[in-house]
Write a protein that holds these residues in place. Sequence first.
Motif, mmCIF file in Angstrom:
data_model
loop_
_atom_site.group_PDB
_atom_site.id
_atom_site.type_symbol
_atom_site.label_atom_id
_atom_site.label_comp_id
_atom_site.label_asym_id
_atom_site.label_seq_id
_atom_site.Cartn_x
_atom_site.Cartn_y
_atom_site.Cartn_z
ATOM 1 N N ASN A 126 25.728 39.580 32.834
ATOM 2 C CA ASN A 126 26.904 38.814 33.633
ATOM 3 C C ASN A 126 27.676 38.023 32.611
ATOM 4 O O ASN A 126 26.900 37.195 31.867
ATOM 5 N N ARG A 127 28.789 37.897 32.576
ATOM 6 C CA ARG A 127 29.542 36.786 31.808
ATOM 7 C C ARG A 127 30.066 35.679 32.901
ATOM 8 O O ARG A 127 30.363 36.047 34.035
ATOM 9 N N PHE A 128 29.852 34.424 32.116
ATOM 10 C CA PHE A 128 29.988 33.594 33.222
ATOM 11 C C PHE A 128 31.053 32.339 32.634
ATOM 12 O O PHE A 128 31.030 32.259 31.438
ATOM 13 N N THR A 129 32.045 32.010 33.389
ATOM 14 C CA THR A 129 32.887 30.956 32.872
ATOM 15 C C THR A 129 32.813 29.736 34.071
ATOM 16 O O THR A 129 33.188 29.791 35.239
ATOM 17 N N VAL A 130 32.221 28.651 33.699
ATOM 18 C CA VAL A 130 32.009 27.660 34.635
ATOM 19 C C VAL A 130 32.610 26.229 34.194
ATOM 20 O O VAL A 130 32.312 25.726 33.261
ATOM 21 N N ARG A 131 33.198 25.633 35.130
ATOM 22 C CA ARG A 131 33.796 24.261 34.786
ATOM 23 C C ARG A 131 33.144 23.195 35.921
ATOM 24 O O ARG A 131 32.713 23.325 36.762
ATOM 25 N N GLU A 374 37.630 19.237 28.449
ATOM 26 C CA GLU A 374 38.784 19.194 28.999
ATOM 27 C C GLU A 374 38.981 17.768 29.838
ATOM 28 O O GLU A 374 38.813 17.914 31.210
ATOM 29 N N GLY A 375 39.171 16.637 29.248
ATOM 30 C CA GLY A 375 39.247 15.466 29.815
ATOM 31 C C GLY A 375 37.635 15.181 30.660
ATOM 32 O O GLY A 375 36.717 15.063 29.766
ATOM 33 N N GLU A 376 37.951 14.915 31.883
ATOM 34 C CA GLU A 376 36.497 14.635 32.536
ATOM 35 C C GLU A 376 35.796 16.032 33.145
ATOM 36 O O GLU A 376 34.743 15.844 33.480
ATOM 37 N N ASN A 377 36.326 17.040 32.471
ATOM 38 C CA ASN A 377 35.556 18.134 32.761
ATOM 39 C C ASN A 377 35.054 19.001 31.484
ATOM 40 O O ASN A 377 35.537 18.775 30.333
ATOM 41 N N LEU A 378 33.954 19.852 32.055
ATOM 42 C CA LEU A 378 33.383 20.565 30.642
ATOM 43 C C LEU A 378 33.555 22.144 30.935
ATOM 44 O O LEU A 378 33.102 22.644 32.315
#
Length: 401
Positions: A126-131, A374-378
Amino acid sequence: MQHESKYLTAGIPGTGGVIKETPEDFVVEEIPAYLPSGQGEHCYAVIEKRGIATLEALRRISRALGVQERDMGYAGMKDAQGLTRQTISIPRVSPDAVRALQIPGVAVLSAAMHGNKLRLGHLKGNRFTVRVRSVAGNAPALAEETLEIVRRRGLPNRFGVQRYGVQGNTHLIGACMLRGDYRAAVDTVIGDPKAVADERWRLAIEAYHRGELAEALSLFPPHFRVERDLIDRLLKRPDAWQQAFNAVQPRMKRLYLSAFQSFLFDKVLDGRLDTLDRILPGDIAFKHENGACFIVQDAEVEQTRADSFEISPTGPMFGCTMMEPSGEQLELEQGVLEAHGVTRESFALPGALRMDGERRALRVPVSETVVQGEGENLVLSFALPRGSYATSLLREIMKVE
């Protein structure tokens, strides 16, 4: 029987933060083992589901198409909390009919015919994109530092707490079953009032533990079928704990046993974190190419294969006929069993509940890693082989249980 466990990357501070605030914060895409051929009687549909579990998506599609749910196939179960893209198979329907579906929570991205039903495990990974939201200011640098270690040494192939149910206790029920302690098993199914937020549910659990079974039965909402069936049987035959526990469906019983297997595996993994990437004398090694396992005869020779991630040491999904290691690894595994009051023979339950056991790699490779701040996000992107959990990598990066 607590879940606290160690970190492979304990020397690096965590980024902190929270995940899954919206479905779009957690995107999962299956990497298929093969593509549909265009011929055959099974329609392979790539679906995107938002905020619902795999089995609920199958239910909605089966109703819409008039197909038996049991005849449909899927390669992997996907969490309800997220945006997930996965392939399912549907027998004897045209791709056009599938593409035309309009179902809440489910979108059909593509459809083509193939010769066989899709089976569990028919995927590469599986590929994941997690914020990750609200992280520390230097989160990208910390994440990169953690990933450098994980890419080199491997990711601990941990199950983690998602295997333990809403109250975090399904493994405890499995442990009670193996010890033959059915009163404790029933008590644990009913649960701990401190573990639930819903007031009526909490009051029902408190009434049960006071011994006021009729009141507990009246408080449990109708959809709490297992709890209601257990209490109903106890009202008819007080203290007949094993007979009461038989109200639980065999599928749920196996889930409890599987959760305990997972818990014990994680305990063994904690004991091997320092040598996660080392092959020890007596180990049973796992071939990443095909999943085959073999007993290590010469640890030095096999270490070169481990260094190139061709093989890895394994841990136990305990069972009564599981292949056993020797040396230090056997001592570690026997110590974990003894600490939790069970033996390998405990898993030889009658009938369909018998657990034979198997070996599982203690580490897995992580690939396609991308880190963005991205600012306060990873925002983290990565790929894992099938059967491995994104939460294992996220806990190493975030250091938040």
